[in-house]
Design a protein around this motif. Structure first.
Motif, PDB file in Angstrom:
ATOM      1  N   ALA A  94      35.529  26.348  79.886  1.00  0.00           N
ATOM      2  CA  ALA A  94      34.343  25.530  80.163  1.00  0.00           C
ATOM      3  C   ALA A  94      33.223  26.397  80.700  1.00  0.00           C
ATOM      4  N   ASP A  95      32.010  25.970  80.428  1.00  0.00           N
ATOM      5  CA  ASP A  95      30.840  26.780  80.758  1.00  0.00           C
ATOM      6  C   ASP A  95      30.698  27.015  82.259  1.00  0.00           C
ATOM      7  N   ASP A  96      31.047  26.019  83.067  1.00  0.00           N
ATOM      8  CA  ASP A  96      30.872  26.211  84.500  1.00  0.00           C
ATOM      9  C   ASP A  96      31.844  27.257  85.040  1.00  0.00           C
ATOM     10  N   LEU A  97      33.015  27.391  84.384  1.00  0.00           N
ATOM     11  CA  LEU A  97      33.956  28.429  84.796  1.00  0.00           C
ATOM     12  C   LEU A  97      33.434  29.821  84.439  1.00  0.00           C
ATOM     13  N   ALA A  98      32.623  29.888  83.368  1.00  0.00           N
ATOM     14  CA  ALA A  98      32.079  31.171  82.928  1.00  0.00           C
ATOM     15  C   ALA A  98      30.748  31.501  83.578  1.00  0.00           C
ATOM     16  N   SER A  99      30.211  30.572  84.367  1.00  0.00           N
ATOM     17  CA  SER A  99      28.872  30.795  84.921  1.00  0.00           C
ATOM     18  C   SER A  99      28.817  31.990  85.852  1.00  0.00           C
ATOM     19  N   LYS A 100      29.957  32.400  86.421  1.00  0.00           N
ATOM     20  CA  LYS A 100      29.958  33.584  87.293  1.00  0.00           C
ATOM     21  C   LYS A 100      29.685  34.860  86.502  1.00  0.00           C
ATOM     22  N   LEU A 101      29.867  34.794  85.172  1.00  0.00           N
ATOM     23  CA  LEU A 101      29.574  35.951  84.320  1.00  0.00           C
ATOM     24  C   LEU A 101      28.115  36.026  83.925  1.00  0.00           C
ATOM     25  N   LEU A 102      27.354  34.980  84.261  1.00  0.00           N
ATOM     26  CA  LEU A 102      26.004  34.820  83.744  1.00  0.00           C
ATOM     27  C   LEU A 102      24.977  35.037  84.841  1.00  0.00           C
ATOM     28  N   SER A 103      23.991  35.901  84.564  1.00  0.00           N
ATOM     29  CA  SER A 103      22.869  36.068  85.476  1.00  0.00           C
ATOM     30  C   SER A 103      21.722  35.194  85.006  1.00  0.00           C
ATOM     31  N   THR A 104      20.875  34.756  85.922  1.00  0.00           N
ATOM     32  CA  THR A 104      19.759  33.850  85.647  1.00  0.00           C
ATOM     33  C   THR A 104      20.173  32.701  84.728  1.00  0.00           C
ATOM     34  N   PRO A 105      21.167  31.907  85.121  1.00  0.00           N
ATOM     35  CA  PRO A 105      21.633  30.824  84.244  1.00  0.00           C
ATOM     36  C   PRO A 105      20.532  29.808  83.982  1.00  0.00           C
ATOM     37  N   GLN A 106      20.499  29.325  82.759  1.00  0.00           N
ATOM     38  CA  GLN A 106      19.487  28.351  82.367  1.00  0.00           C
ATOM     39  C   GLN A 106      20.151  27.003  82.114  1.00  0.00           C
ATOM     40  N   ARG A 107      19.412  26.119  81.490  1.00  0.00           N
ATOM     41  CA  ARG A 107      19.844  24.740  81.323  1.00  0.00           C
ATOM     42  C   ARG A 107      21.102  24.621  80.462  1.00  0.00           C
ATOM     43  N   VAL A 108      22.024  23.758  80.889  1.00  0.00           N
ATOM     44  CA  VAL A 108      23.198  23.410  80.110  1.00  0.00           C
ATOM     45  C   VAL A 108      22.958  22.048  79.487  1.00  0.00           C
ATOM     46  N   VAL A 109      23.156  21.941  78.171  1.00  0.00           N
ATOM     47  CA  VAL A 109      22.850  20.677  77.497  1.00  0.00           C
ATOM     48  C   VAL A 109      24.033  20.232  76.667  1.00  0.00           C
ATOM     49  N   GLY A 110      24.160  18.932  76.468  1.00  0.00           N
ATOM     50  CA  GLY A 110      25.176  18.365  75.597  1.00  0.00           C
ATOM     51  C   GLY A 110      24.524  17.777  74.367  1.00  0.00           C
ATOM     52  N   ASN A 111      25.217  17.803  73.269  1.00  0.00           N
ATOM     53  CA  ASN A 111      24.671  17.324  72.004  1.00  0.00           C
ATOM     54  C   ASN A 111      25.007  15.850  71.801  1.00  0.00           C
ATOM     55  N   THR A 112      24.016  15.042  71.553  1.00  0.00           N
ATOM     56  CA  THR A 112      24.237  13.618  71.291  1.00  0.00           C
ATOM     57  C   THR A 112      23.999  13.284  69.833  1.00  0.00           C
ATOM     58  N   SER A 113      23.734  14.298  69.002  1.00  0.00           N
ATOM     59  CA  SER A 113      23.458  14.072  67.580  1.00  0.00           C
ATOM     60  C   SER A 113      24.713  13.587  66.873  1.00  0.00           C
ATOM     61  N   LYS A 114      24.588  12.570  66.083  1.00  0.00           N
ATOM     62  CA  LYS A 114      25.713  12.035  65.333  1.00  0.00           C
ATOM     63  C   LYS A 114      26.003  12.846  64.077  1.00  0.00           C
ATOM     64  N   SER A 115      25.161  13.803  63.765  1.00  0.00           N
ATOM     65  CA  SER A 115      25.353  14.589  62.544  1.00  0.00           C
ATOM     66  C   SER A 115      26.480  15.595  62.679  1.00  0.00           C
ATOM     67  N   ILE A 116      26.931  15.853  63.901  1.00  0.00           N
ATOM     68  CA  ILE A 116      28.024  16.797  64.091  1.00  0.00           C
ATOM     69  C   ILE A 116      29.327  16.131  63.665  1.00  0.00           C
ATOM     70  N   ILE A 117      30.040  16.803  62.742  1.00  0.00           N
ATOM     71  CA  ILE A 117      31.297  16.268  62.247  1.00  0.00           C
ATOM     72  C   ILE A 117      32.365  16.433  63.316  1.00  0.00           C
ATOM     73  N   SER A 118      33.159  15.415  63.504  1.00  0.00           N
ATOM     74  CA  SER A 118      34.210  15.482  64.507  1.00  0.00           C
ATOM     75  C   SER A 118      35.419  16.203  63.927  1.00  0.00           C
ATOM     76  N   SER A 119      35.535  17.481  64.235  1.00  0.00           N
ATOM     77  CA  SER A 119      36.674  18.287  63.766  1.00  0.00           C
ATOM     78  C   SER A 119      36.964  19.323  64.831  1.00  0.00           C
ATOM     79  N   ALA A 120      38.076  20.033  64.629  1.00  0.00           N
ATOM     80  CA  ALA A 120      38.467  21.020  65.643  1.00  0.00           C
ATOM     81  C   ALA A 120      37.399  22.092  65.816  1.00  0.00           C
ATOM     82  N   VAL A 121      36.863  22.607  64.695  1.00  0.00           N
ATOM     83  CA  VAL A 121      35.872  23.666  64.788  1.00  0.00           C
ATOM     84  C   VAL A 121      34.598  23.150  65.409  1.00  0.00           C
ATOM     85  N   SER A 122      34.200  21.915  65.048  1.00  0.00           N
ATOM     86  CA  SER A 122      32.915  21.396  65.501  1.00  0.00           C
ATOM     87  C   SER A 122      32.864  21.207  67.010  1.00  0.00           C
ATOM     88  N   ARG A 123      34.009  21.231  67.678  1.00  0.00           N
ATOM     89  CA  ARG A 123      33.996  21.050  69.129  1.00  0.00           C
ATOM     90  C   ARG A 123      33.200  22.163  69.800  1.00  0.00           C
TER      91      ARG A 123
END
Length: 826
Positions: free
Chosen positions: A50-79
């Protein structure tokens, strides 16, 4: 029945071997990040944190966003594509690296709209400390960009830099260790018999990875989590090709490929000629790929003969574009006559001039060979350019580079007029000197060897002055074989003082008491008649105290023997490491470097055409009884370009570790190739270690690359010879390091001339010898004297040329130098 059982056992062994390899490689470093995600994601059996677990690796962290677009196919890769991290300013992930070496960097992108951010409009760069991976990059659909870089430090930073008025984003990323054997250091080249060395240090970008004749191989079925796509979309004439699948036949054997190089599902299928049983078929099967012009590419062919029923049945040719890279390929002959053994071949192309690269296979012209050809898999990887970039649009992230360029432009403009006037004067002198030289010598064409065993001539006397007798022809240097035998006690093995590529070198003494070094050619040596002729031709004309003098030669009884002045203290290399000689002081080392630089400067400027040594190394710098340096071994030397040319096109020759990479890539020789090699010698003198040492950790193997990293950090003092610790004045070391760094510039045009190098080394010696009461004067010296326009105007250009080119008086160049740099002039 017995054969089928054996075949089944072989197949089972291959499967077990594959499973062993699949389990066997565990990456030392394995960072998988689902950027923007609030929870871990499991994809293909791998867990992306998860991104918050990796945030310690990141300097000057910017906005974290989630995708609400329905065009993303629900599959293992698309996650991995359903969330993203957005950067509105320069930001970087810094990964601790536990095992140095090659790493995968995989960047996942899939644009979507979130709030005011339309990721399709994002434009940004992605780089590491040493390489630009993406420049002004934008993406319209989901994709994965895969890179492979060699890491020689304990951390890796991946830097995201938004373009002006834009932003950057990333959906997921991987940083994963790669097996050492995946990318060897060398490969064949397409248009040259000289192989490509140095792949280990290249950054690579995957352009294509193709499974010929089979379906897509997903990352879940590849030990290194690669994806192999089918080849159908790349085929030019699909009707000329057919496919075969036989995974049971694949064998991994010693010396061949491994499941880590490519999985059995790649070697177990192939695309082949669709000959339709016609023994007269004569066509090629061709694939075409998009590539970036201006870059070299590594092309890896994967072969496994799963179509033949017996050994030595299949012969075919392989092409890259219009060049045949393998003729009459018989795969069964490569790995101990094993049928269906997995095998691969690597080739490095020239810089692409077009945006297309074609790969072809076709029938052999061998009599009786049935027209057939196969290809199982193909990988194409782009190599970084000389700036460390994989885009051609930028250089690696280095602060201050733009400001340096601006300063350079201002300085260039300000000195342009003065330089033009000086250049006019130098050209006048050059033309006058050329007329004198042409009048003085008859021709540089080799005069045929004498074959009658003519009269011996005793040549020269004051060899320490570096002069040779002025003779009308090369025959004046001939020494009878009997005299050579007497001088060396019939080539007594106890008198051997060295062994080189040409042959053994003996210590000898002529009948007048003159000590000599006798180099006797080995008939099996790769350095034969051409080098013998070149050595005599060059040395019979040179006149300089810092070049080893030729005493004579002997070509009787099918012998090729060269006789030189004897250099009491041997090679510079032997005084630096490996032979037990007392350590040289820093002053001695500087004086030796200065002497060698004078000799090379004379070669480059002393005649109408420059003479390029082509094999500058510490083993070819000899020391007399007073430790005065003289450049030796001119067997590979070549006259430089004509006055209206920039280079000489020639096959690459030289010594590994000292070889100019630009000359190696382009096969275009200039005197700046000698400058590069001399820069390696300078670091060798400072660090007292071999230029290539495979026993050291990977990042230290190549001296030039290792020393340059420390020089650029401003910490060169950390790697100097331990015998010099605390004995070098900081200013002297700084000037010496700057000089070596400039010599090793990627492009020849950016390197100094040998004259510039000479002045800077003289300056480093002045700084080392400066006494306390002259500290203020030293502080007022120009921080860098590296072109003619910076010389004291009170010294005429003619005085400079005569003192630096002829250098026969024996006067110290330090005195001349001090007159040039003191504020009061001469």
């Amino acid at each position: 029945m017995g054969c089928k059982i054996i075949e089944l056992l072989i197949w089972v062994s291959s499967v077990l071997c594959f499973q062993c390899f699949a389990r066997g490689f565990t990456p030392a470093d394995n960072y998988l990040i689902d950027c923007g995600s609030l929870a871990n994601s499991t994809v293909g059996g791998r867990v992306f944190m998860a991104d918050d677990l990796a945030s310690k690796l990141l300097s000057t962290p910017q906005r974290v966003v989630g995708n609400t677009s329905k065009s993303i196919i629900s599959s293992a890769v698309s996650r991995l594509y359903q969330t993203a991290r957005i950067f509105t300013g320069v930001s970087k992930y810094t990964f601790p690296i536990s095992q140095r070496g090659r790493l995968w960097i995989r960047l996942y992108f899939s644009p979507f709209v979130y709030a005011t951010y339309n990721m399709s409009s994002a434009k940004f760069d992605v780089s590491t400390e040493n390489h630009v991976l993406l420049s002004s990059f934008s993406v319209g659909a989901h994709l994965v960009k895969e890179f492979s870089v060699n890491i020689t430090t304990d951390s890796l930073a991946i830097i995201f830099t938004p373009s002006e008025n834009s932003f950057a984003f990333i959906n997921a990323l991987e940083v994963v260790s790669v097996p050492d054997q995946l990318i060897p250091d060398h490969a064949r080249t397409v248009k040259s018999s000289v192989g490509f060395q140095g792949l280990m240090w290249q950054a690579l970008e995957t352009v294509a990875r193709v499974n010929m004749g089979g379906p897509m191989v997903s990352f879940k079925n590849d030990t290194l989590h690669r994806t192999w796509v089918p080849d159908q979309s790349f085929l030019i004439e699909k009707n000329l090709a057919s496919t075969v699948s036989n995974t049971r036949a694949v064998k991994y054997v010693d010396g061949g490929s491994t499941p880590e190089i490519a999985p059995v599902s790649v070697y177990g299928s192939c695309t082949k000629m669709n000959s339709l049983g016609d023994p007269n078929s004569n066509f090629n099967v061709t694939w075409e790929f998009n590539v970036d012009p201006g870059f070299q590419h590594l092309v890896r062919f994967h072969f496994c003969d799963i179509v033949s029923t017996s050994l030595n049945q299949l012969y075919f040719n392989v092409f890259i574009d219009s060049s045949m890279v393998v003729r009459d390929l018989d795969l069964s002959a490569y790995l101990g006559n094993v049928l269906a053994a997995a095998y691969y071949m690597d080739f490095v192309t020239d810089s692409a001039t077009m945006n297309k690269l074609r790969v072809s296979i076709g029938p052999s012209n061998l009599r009786g060979a049935y027209p057939d050809a196969i290809l199982n898999g193909l990988e194409i990887m782009k190599l970084n350019n000389s700036d460390g970039s994989l885009t051609g649009l930028g250089t690696a992230n280095t602060s201050g580079s733009s400001s340096k360029k601006k300063v350079g432009a201002i300085v260039g403009a300000s000195v342009g007029v003065a330089f033009g006037l000086l250049l006019a004067g130098l050209l006048f002198m050059f033309c006058r000197k050329r007329r004198r030289v042409a009048h003085r010598r008859q021709s540089k064409t080799w005069i045929p060897f004498s074959t009658n065993g003519g009269t011996s001539h005793t040549i020269g006397s004051k060899y320490s002055e570096g002069t040779t007798a002025s003779l009308n022809s090369n025959t004046g240097y001939h020494i009878p074989f009997l005299a050579v035998q007497e001088a060396t006690n019939n080539f007594d093995e106890s008198l051997v003082i060295g062994i080189g590529g040409f042959g053994k070198v003996y210590k000898g003494e002529l009948n007048d008491g003159t000590k000599v070094a006798v180099k006797r050619g080995n008939p099996q040596s790769q350095q034969g008649l051409a080098e013998f002729q070149t050595e005599i031709e060059m040395l019979s004309q040179f006149r300089h105290r810092h070049l080893v003098s030729l005493i004579g030669y002997c070509d009787e009884k099918n012998e090729m023997i060269l006789i030189y002045e004897y250099m009491e203290n041997g090679t510079l290399k032997s005084h630096l490491y490996g032979s037990g000689h007392p350590s040289l002081s820093w002053k001695q080392r500087l004086e030796i470097c200065i002497g060698a630089a004078r000799g090379l400067h004379y070669l480059h400027t002393g005649y109408a055409k420059a003479v390029i040594h082509r094999d500058v190394k510490s083993a070819n710098i000899l020391l007399d009884e007073n430790l005065m340096a003289k450049v030796a071994d001119f067997g590979l030397s070549k006259t430089g370009p004509e006055i209206d040319q920039t280079h000489v096109s020639t096959a690459v020759k030289g010594s590994f570790g000292y070889l100019d990479p630009e000359y190696f890539r382009r096969q275009q020789l200039t005197e700046k190739s000698d400058v590069y090699s001399f820069g390696v010698v300078l670091f060798e003198v400072l660090c007292a270690r071999p230029v290539i040492d495979p026993t050291l950790p990977r990042e230290m193997v190549n001296l030039a690359e290792w020393a340059m990293k420390w020089q650029k950090r401003g910490q060169l003092v950390q790697i100097i010879d331990s015998n010099l610790k605390g004995k070098i004045r900081p200013d002297s070391l700084r000037k010496f390091g700057e000089t070596a760094e400039k010599c090793l510039a990627d492009f020849g045009v950016d390197r100094p001339s040998m004259g510039d190098v000479l002045w800077n080394l003289e300056y480093a010696l002045q700084l080392q010898e400066a006494v306390k009461n002259s500290t203020n004067m030293i502080g007022e010296l120009s921080p860098q004297i590296n072109n003619f326009s910076q010389l004291d105007p009170t010294v005429s250009s003619e005085q400079f040329v005569l003192s630096s080119v002829d250098d026969l008086s024996g006067a110290s160049m330090s005195k001349v130098f001090s007159q040039l740099v003191k504020s009061e002039g001469r």
